[in-house]
Design an enzyme around this catalytic site. Structure first.
Site, short mmCIF file in Angstrom:
data_model
loop_
_atom_site.label_atom_id
_atom_site.label_comp_id
_atom_site.label_asym_id
_atom_site.label_seq_id
_atom_site.Cartn_x
_atom_site.Cartn_y
_atom_site.Cartn_z
N SER A 49 0.87 -1.18 0.00
CA SER A 49 0.00 0.00 0.00
C SER A 49 0.90 1.22 0.00
CB SER A 49 -0.85 -0.02 1.28
OG SER A 49 -1.48 1.23 1.49
N TYR A 88 -2.11 -1.19 10.31
CA TYR A 88 -2.12 -1.39 8.86
C TYR A 88 -0.78 -0.93 8.26
CZ TYR A 88 -3.89 -1.23 4.03
OH TYR A 88 -4.08 -1.44 2.69
N1 LIG Z 1 -8.66 -0.57 -1.54
C1 LIG Z 1 -7.62 0.20 -1.29
O1 LIG Z 1 -7.74 1.44 -1.26
C2 LIG Z 1 -6.26 -0.38 -1.07
C3 LIG Z 1 -5.16 0.48 -1.10
C4 LIG Z 1 -3.88 -0.03 -0.91
C5 LIG Z 1 -3.70 -1.39 -0.71
N2 LIG Z 1 -4.79 -2.21 -0.66
C6 LIG Z 1 -4.52 -3.63 -0.44
O2 LIG Z 1 -4.95 -4.37 -1.56
C7 LIG Z 1 -5.36 -5.68 -1.17
C8 LIG Z 1 -6.75 -5.96 -1.72
O3 LIG Z 1 -7.63 -4.96 -1.23
P1 LIG Z 1 -9.11 -4.73 -1.81
O4 LIG Z 1 -9.28 -3.25 -1.86
O5 LIG Z 1 -9.33 -5.55 -3.02
O6 LIG Z 1 -9.96 -5.28 -0.58
P2 LIG Z 1 -11.35 -6.08 -0.52
O7 LIG Z 1 -11.76 -5.96 0.91
O8 LIG Z 1 -12.27 -5.63 -1.58
O9 LIG Z 1 -10.89 -7.58 -0.85
C9 LIG Z 1 -10.03 -8.27 0.02
C10 LIG Z 1 -10.23 -9.75 -0.20
O10 LIG Z 1 -9.36 -10.44 0.70
C11 LIG Z 1 -10.11 -11.44 1.37
N3 LIG Z 1 -9.53 -11.70 2.69
C12 LIG Z 1 -9.60 -10.91 3.79
N4 LIG Z 1 -9.03 -11.53 4.83
C13 LIG Z 1 -8.59 -12.72 4.38
C14 LIG Z 1 -7.94 -13.82 4.99
N5 LIG Z 1 -7.64 -13.81 6.29
N6 LIG Z 1 -7.63 -14.90 4.24
C15 LIG Z 1 -7.96 -14.93 2.92
N7 LIG Z 1 -8.59 -13.94 2.29
C16 LIG Z 1 -8.91 -12.85 3.01
C17 LIG Z 1 -11.52 -10.87 1.47
O11 LIG Z 1 -12.49 -11.89 1.70
C18 LIG Z 1 -11.66 -10.19 0.12
O12 LIG Z 1 -12.15 -11.06 -0.87
C19 LIG Z 1 -5.25 -5.71 0.35
O13 LIG Z 1 -4.03 -6.29 0.73
C20 LIG Z 1 -5.27 -4.23 0.71
O14 LIG Z 1 -4.65 -3.98 1.95
C21 LIG Z 1 -6.06 -1.74 -0.84
#
Ligand SMILES: NC(=O)c1ccc[n+]([C@@H]2O[C@H](COP(=O)([O-])OP(=O)(O)OC[C@H]3O[C@@H](n4cnc5c(N)ncnc54)[C@H](O)[C@@H]3O)[C@@H](O)[C@H]2O)c1
Length: 266
Positions: free
Chosen positions: A143, A156
């Site tokens: 991130s 985080y």
């Molecule tokens: N959305 C943002 O703004 C953003 C920004 C920077 C980084 N990220 C990172 O990107 C990645 C994906 O984020 P996203 O926005 O698609 O989130 P999201 O919440 O839409 O999807 C996350 C997915 O991970 C799964 N998950 C959660 N905990 C889990 C576990 N313990 N075991 C297996 N699966 C699990 C959830 O069920 C979900 O399907 C994450 O690592 C997040 O930290 C997101």
């Protein structure tokens, strides 16, 4: 286009959001997909697999919490047994929850985030790296909070910085085997992770029940480019580049996809 023709990719958190987008984008370029997610996401995970199959590629799905190494090992070895190889690992699963000032975070919130976002990534690579043969690419989704701090995100931000250290170490350990390891650093991405009432309320404490419109203005003000957030596919395109041979000499790096968030002088 077939930038990943003949490749097999293992993706965690594949049911929705960016994880689904990574699966679809890599399948569009010829990859077969081993997809895992939580039991409560089983319906969405099946939909991801259907999207991959509709592109003419193969997909296996398994329920695996990244906190459960045995479940991850079973998922990846079943997938490899079916497809015969593994080339790409995308450690994508993560949570962004329980936002609070560092000194008010509960022990449980700290541990849950570190267990999923850091230890879960280590479990993912530990389960899957032994299956990589003849090179490969590991992409860890960090991130912009893995490069800079931010209020209310100690757990985080610590987890997302820590995976950079893990990736740099893996890059050293695996380079001689032709395996590359890189992190991707999205800024705000328009998924359910940030587009929800809890996050909006935390970011806009002075507004009672802030709307998405309120949040859009706030997010847009953080970026250099005139958008509130990037789309999942923008991050998937970076993952695809790092997964493919186009980045064959890129390892140990951090690729930022953030509409300029980390560079903006506020
Ligand atoms: N959305 C943002 O703004 C953003 C920004 C920077 C980084 N990220 C990172 O990107 C990645 C994906 O984020 P996203 O926005 O698609 O989130 P999201 O919440 O839409 O999807 C996350 C997915 O991970 C799964 N998950 C959660 N905990 C889990 C576990 N313990 N075991 C297996 N699966 C699990 C959830 O069920 C979900 O399907 C994450 O690592 C997040 O930290 C997101």
């Amino acid at each position: 286009m077939s930038r990943l023709a003949g490749s097999v990719a293992f993706v965690t958190g594949a049911a929705r959001g960016m994880g689904r987008s990574h699966c679809v984008r890599m399948a569009q370029e010829g990859a077969d997909i081993i997809a895992v997610d939580l039991v409560q996401a089983a319906g969405d995970l099946a939909e991801t697999a259907d999207l991959v199959r509709n592109l003419g590629r193969r997909a296996t799905t398994a329920i695996a919490d990244v906190r459960d190494p045995a479940a991850l090992e079973a998922a990846v070895s079943d997938g490899v047994a079916e497809f015969g190889r593994l080339d790409v690992i995308v450690a994508n699963a993560g949570i962004y929850a329980d936002l609070a000032p560092s000194w008010e975070l509960s022990e449980a919130a700290w541990r849950r985030t570190l267990d999923i976002n850091l230890t879960g990534v280590w479990h993912t690579v530990r389960a899957a790296v032994p299956h990589l043969s003849g090179g490969g690419s590991v992409v860890i989704v960090s991130s912009t909070n893995g490069l800079k701090g931010g209020a209310n995100t100690a757990h985080y931000s610590a987890s997302k910085h820590a995976v950079v250290g893990l990736a740099r170490t893996l890059a050293n350990e695996l380079g001689e085997r032709g395996i590359r390891v890189n992190t991707v650093h999205p800024g705000a991405v328009g998924t359910a992770m940030i587009r929800n009432a809890e996050v909006f309320a935390k970011l806009l404490p002075d507004i009672e029940s802030p709307s998405e419109e309120d949040a859009v203005a706030l997010f847009a003000a953080k970026n250099l480019l005139p958008v509130p957030w990037v789309d999942p596919v923008d991050v998937s395109n970076a993952v695809l580049f790092l997964a493919s041979g186009e980045s064959r000499y890129v390892t140990g790096t951090q690729m930022v996809v953030d509409a300029g968030l980390t560079q903006k002088v506020m």
